[in-house]
Each structure stands twice: as C-alpha cells, then as structure tokens.
Design a protein around this motif. Structure first.
Motif, PDB file in Angstrom:
ATOM      1  N   SER A  65       0.828  -1.207   0.000  1.00 21.51           N
ATOM      2  CA  SER A  65       0.000   0.000   0.000  1.00 21.51           C
ATOM      3  C   SER A  65       0.863   1.257   0.000  1.00 21.51           C
ATOM      4  O   SER A  65       0.615   2.193  -0.762  1.00 21.51           O
ATOM      5  CB  SER A  65      -0.921   0.022   1.215  1.00 21.51           C
ATOM      6  OG  SER A  65      -1.777  -1.073   1.215  1.00 21.51           O
ATOM      7  N   ALA A  66       1.875   1.283   0.854  1.00 25.75           N
ATOM      8  CA  ALA A  66       2.770   2.444   0.904  1.00 25.75           C
ATOM      9  C   ALA A  66       3.548   2.585  -0.406  1.00 25.75           C
ATOM     10  O   ALA A  66       3.738   3.696  -0.912  1.00 25.75           O
ATOM     11  CB  ALA A  66       3.725   2.325   2.096  1.00 25.75           C
ATOM     12  N   LEU A  67       3.989   1.462  -0.977  1.00 31.20           N
ATOM     13  CA  LEU A  67       4.700   1.477  -2.257  1.00 31.20           C
ATOM     14  C   LEU A  67       3.816   2.032  -3.370  1.00 31.20           C
ATOM     15  O   LEU A  67       4.258   2.834  -4.194  1.00 31.20           O
ATOM     16  CB  LEU A  67       5.188   0.073  -2.607  1.00 31.20           C
ATOM     17  CG  LEU A  67       5.924  -0.098  -3.933  1.00 31.20           C
ATOM     18  CD1 LEU A  67       7.232   0.685  -3.922  1.00 31.20           C
ATOM     19  CD2 LEU A  67       6.180  -1.582  -4.201  1.00 31.20           C
ATOM     20  N   SER A  68       2.559   1.641  -3.387  1.00 31.14           N
ATOM     21  CA  SER A  68       1.617   2.138  -4.380  1.00 31.14           C
ATOM     22  C   SER A  68       1.461   3.653  -4.260  1.00 31.14           C
ATOM     23  O   SER A  68       1.408   4.370  -5.263  1.00 31.14           O
ATOM     24  CB  SER A  68       0.259   1.447  -4.207  1.00 31.14           C
ATOM     25  OG  SER A  68      -0.690   1.995  -5.068  1.00 31.14           O
ATOM     26  N   GLU A  69       1.399   4.141  -3.038  1.00 28.32           N
ATOM     27  CA  GLU A  69       1.281   5.583  -2.809  1.00 28.32           C
ATOM     28  C   GLU A  69       2.549   6.306  -3.261  1.00 28.32           C
ATOM     29  O   GLU A  69       2.488   7.372  -3.871  1.00 28.32           O
ATOM     30  CB  GLU A  69       0.994   5.848  -1.332  1.00 28.32           C
ATOM     31  CG  GLU A  69       0.474   7.212  -1.038  1.00 28.32           C
ATOM     32  CD  GLU A  69      -0.856   7.535  -1.683  1.00 28.32           C
ATOM     33  OE1 GLU A  69      -1.052   8.711  -2.050  1.00 28.32           O
ATOM     34  OE2 GLU A  69      -1.708   6.642  -1.834  1.00 28.32           O
ATOM     35  N   TRP A  70       3.707   5.726  -2.992  1.00 25.64           N
ATOM     36  CA  TRP A  70       4.973   6.321  -3.431  1.00 25.64           C
ATOM     37  C   TRP A  70       5.029   6.405  -4.952  1.00 25.64           C
ATOM     38  O   TRP A  70       5.413   7.434  -5.511  1.00 25.64           O
ATOM     39  CB  TRP A  70       6.154   5.513  -2.903  1.00 25.64           C
ATOM     40  CG  TRP A  70       7.476   5.980  -3.454  1.00 25.64           C
ATOM     41  CD1 TRP A  70       8.146   7.120  -3.104  1.00 25.64           C
ATOM     42  CD2 TRP A  70       8.263   5.325  -4.445  1.00 25.64           C
ATOM     43  NE1 TRP A  70       9.308   7.208  -3.827  1.00 25.64           N
ATOM     44  CE2 TRP A  70       9.408   6.120  -4.668  1.00 25.64           C
ATOM     45  CE3 TRP A  70       8.121   4.156  -5.171  1.00 25.64           C
ATOM     46  CZ2 TRP A  70      10.393   5.775  -5.567  1.00 25.64           C
ATOM     47  CZ3 TRP A  70       9.102   3.803  -6.069  1.00 25.64           C
ATOM     48  CH2 TRP A  70      10.221   4.608  -6.260  1.00 25.64           C
ATOM     49  N   ILE A  71       4.636   5.319  -5.613  1.00 24.81           N
ATOM     50  CA  ILE A  71       4.676   5.309  -7.078  1.00 24.81           C
ATOM     51  C   ILE A  71       3.744   6.373  -7.645  1.00 24.81           C
ATOM     52  O   ILE A  71       4.089   7.056  -8.613  1.00 24.81           O
ATOM     53  CB  ILE A  71       4.324   3.904  -7.625  1.00 24.81           C
ATOM     54  CG1 ILE A  71       5.455   2.927  -7.309  1.00 24.81           C
ATOM     55  CG2 ILE A  71       4.074   3.955  -9.126  1.00 24.81           C
ATOM     56  CD1 ILE A  71       5.131   1.486  -7.638  1.00 24.81           C
ATOM     57  N   SER A  72       2.575   6.557  -7.029  1.00 23.78           N
ATOM     58  CA  SER A  72       1.634   7.546  -7.556  1.00 23.78           C
ATOM     59  C   SER A  72       2.127   8.970  -7.337  1.00 23.78           C
ATOM     60  O   SER A  72       1.691   9.883  -8.030  1.00 23.78           O
ATOM     61  CB  SER A  72       0.247   7.351  -6.951  1.00 23.78           C
ATOM     62  OG  SER A  72       0.254   7.650  -5.583  1.00 23.78           O
TER      63      SER A  72
END
Length: 151
Positions: A65-72
């Motif tokens: 979830s945190a990785l997805s937010e970072w990528i966005s």
C-alpha cells in the motif's frame, strides 16, 4: 433400465466444486468483516493459521500500500517533455501502480479486519511521507514546485 443404468453421472458444476472446496477448507467464504488470524489472502492457504505468517501478510499488505502511494507521487508520473521512451516508462510505472492497487483491493476483499487496517495504514503513511505537506521543504526558496517529488 432403472437401477442398472450404465450412463455416467453428470459432471459437477463449477459452483458445486467451489462450494465443496470451501466446505473442505472450513466453511463458506466471509462476506462481512471479521477479526482473526485464520484467513486466506490473495493465495490459496496463505497466510493460513500461523500467527507469524499472518503478521507477514499484514506487513506485506502495509508495504504494498505504501509502495503504491509512493509510485503515484513519484516524479516519473509527472508531465515532462514529449518522448516515446518517456511515455513507455510512464506507462510501465502506471501499470505497476495499477496492479499493486488491484492486489490491495483483492486482499481487502478477504474481509479480514487486520488486512483492511494494514492497507489503510500503508496508504495513509505513504501519503503522509510522499504526498502531504508534513515533509515538504518550506524554506524561502520559491523555485520549488507545489508538489515535491521524494523519489
């Protein structure tokens, strides 16, 4: 020929196989939120009944979830000069982010309360670090863009 018919029984329907499989694994699939470590998330039998594997599952969901937010929030997704190579990189990054988001959605559909909280905490912390004003440079230098990349 009533009793001694040589006709084979019809094959069971896919839904009958699914219901048999669910009963074999200990009951029907949850359709409301529940609390507990005995769950299945994303893969058959994972994390199972082990408390250690449940915590690994929660940590994985949090991290994804945190990785997805970072990528966005990453600078690769921002507009730049037009180029075919840059467009391919943006498309790849976008596709990875979308795939991660769908994995999180499917994990939350396990209806496990801990999985839901781990996903929300990962998204929340990811936004706080990479998207909120909490870690932005607020110095007097006005050359910075409004949304700063942390990549």
């Amino acid at each position: 020929m009533m009793g001694g018919s040589s006709h084979a029984a019809p094959a069971p329907s896919p839904s009958a196989l699914f219901q048999h499989r669910r009963r074999h694994h200990g009951g029907m699939m949850h359709m409301t939120f529940f609390w507990g470590k005995n769950t299945e998330v994303l893969f058959d039998g994972w994390p199972g009944t082990s408390l250690t594997m449940y915590w690994v599952c929660l940590a994985s969901i949090f991290f994804i979830s945190a990785l997805s937010e970072w990528i966005s929030r990453c600078g690769v997704m921002k507009a730049g000069p037009a180029s075919f190579g840059g467009g391919l990189v943006q498309t790849l990054v976008y596709t990875v982010r979308a795939g991660l988001s769908y994995l999180i959605m499917l994990a939350v559909m396990s209806f496990n309360g801990g999985v839901f909280l781990a996903a929300m905490a990962g998204f929340g912390l990811g936004f706080m670090i990479f998207g909120s004003r909490a870690f932005k440079d607020t110095g007097s230098n006005n050359n910075h863009t409004d949304i700063q990349s942390h990549c």
